[in-house]
Design an enzyme around this catalytic site. Structure first.
Site, PDB file in Angstrom:
ATOM      1  N   ASP A   1      29.274   1.742  13.344  1.00  0.00           N
ATOM      2  CA  ASP A   1      28.779   1.534  14.705  1.00  0.00           C
ATOM      3  C   ASP A   1      29.908   1.754  15.707  1.00  0.00           C
ATOM      4  O   ASP A   1      31.091   1.625  15.367  1.00  0.00           O
ATOM      5  CB  ASP A   1      28.263   0.102  14.872  1.00  0.00           C
ATOM      6  CG  ASP A   1      27.076  -0.186  13.965  1.00  0.00           C
ATOM      7  OD1 ASP A   1      26.398   0.772  13.560  1.00  0.00           O
ATOM      8  OD2 ASP A   1      26.850  -1.385  13.673  1.00  0.00           O
TER       9      ASP A   1
HETATM   10  N1  URA Z   1      27.141  -2.499   8.963  1.00  0.00           N
HETATM   11  C1  URA Z   1      26.993  -2.670  10.296  1.00  0.00           C
HETATM   12  O1  URA Z   1      26.255  -3.520  10.750  1.00  0.00           O
HETATM   13  N2  URA Z   1      27.691  -1.859  11.112  1.00  0.00           N
HETATM   14  C2  URA Z   1      28.564  -0.913  10.671  1.00  0.00           C
HETATM   15  O2  URA Z   1      29.196  -0.217  11.475  1.00  0.00           O
HETATM   16  C3  URA Z   1      28.699  -0.756   9.287  1.00  0.00           C
HETATM   17  C4  URA Z   1      27.973  -1.563   8.450  1.00  0.00           C
END
Ligand code: URA
Length: 255
Positions: A122
């Site tokens: 993310d």
């Molecule tokens: N899980 C999440 O919630 N975000 C990420 O970036 C990676 C795994």
């Protein structure tokens, strides 16, 4: 030293140039910029099959030519394998019209056509991100069948309980009905936990912890399969994988 100017198919059947310029070849290793490579070649520090070569524009087949700089062998790989310590605020994408992407953080001399992140983090997640132009490896690492471990450290609002650990281990069902594979949850200290997943669903760590009443404040990936962030790579920095790391990844894929 053999000079051949023909195209040949790579592992994915793509036609690739069999020979490469010496300066490009050294720069591809990530150890020297193209300019530094040209200088050291002109200084007579590069040998190809034991003979000094001073022309950076000379082409060789790196798969059959033994190269050395100052007597130390140069390992070359047809593909780039890069480890990034992703900072917050950049998109895991190759291009975007509005936001900075992880690809923009890759120094010029390490860029290759087809370089792409393996999976995604993310925008606000930091930590380990692998980038490669080896499409087959990228695909294999993401395949749900492989179950490659991904380890995250999450700062949370709350404290992990025994029943949270058990629920993760049993395989959680998210609020929208999505079933997750069994995962590991460990408390590191109050407000900090370690999560190990073998799959990569959208916002998975955040959603899994949220459904246990533990909202994530920040998230950092610290390892993926045999790769770990060892603390020496600053946030935003990128380095080529060591040969032992590439070998470990390829072995995981049965290559
Ligand atoms: N899980 C999440 O919630 N975000 C990420 O970036 C990676 C795994």
């Amino acid at each position: 030293m053999r000079e051949q100017g023909r195209l040949c198919p790579d592992r994915e059947g793509k036609r690739v140039e069999k020979t490469l310029r010496l300066d490009k070849l050294l720069a591809d290793t990530g150890r020297w910029s193209r300019k530094e490579a040209r200088t050291l070649i002109r200084q007579g520090r590069l040998t190809a099959d034991g003979a000094v070569v001073r022309q950076p524009e000379n082409r060789v087949d790196p798969e059959t030519t033994a190269l050395a700089v100052d007597g130390a062998p140069v390992r070359w790989s047809r593909y780039a394998y890069l480890l990034m310590n992703k900072p917050a605020g950049v998109l895991t994408a190759t291009e975007d019209r509005h936001a900075p992407t992880v690809l923009a953080l890759v120094p010029e001399e390490l860029r290759r056509p087809g370089l792409a992140p393996v999976g995604r983090l993310d925008r606000d997640t930091t930590g380990l991100l692998l980038l490669t132009d080896d499409g087959a490896l990228n695909h294999a690492l993401l395949s749900p069948k492989r179950h490659v471990d991904k380890v995250y450290l999450a700062r949370i609002n709350g404290t992990v309980s025994r029943s949270d650990v058990d629920a993760f281990r049993a395989g959680l069902t998210l609020e929208d009905g999505t079933a997750c594979l069994p995962a590991e949850l460990e408390s590191v200290e109050p407000g900090l936990c370690r999560v190990t997943l073998r799959e990569g669903k959208f916002h998975q760590v955040k959603r899994m912890l949220a459904c246990r009443g533990l909202p994530v404040l920040s998230l950092r990936r610290v390892s993926m399969g045999p790769l770990t962030l060892d603390g020496t790579l600053p946030e935003g920095a990128v380095r080529p994988l060591e040969q032992s790391e590439i070998d470990a990844l390829l072995a995981l894929m049965g290559r």
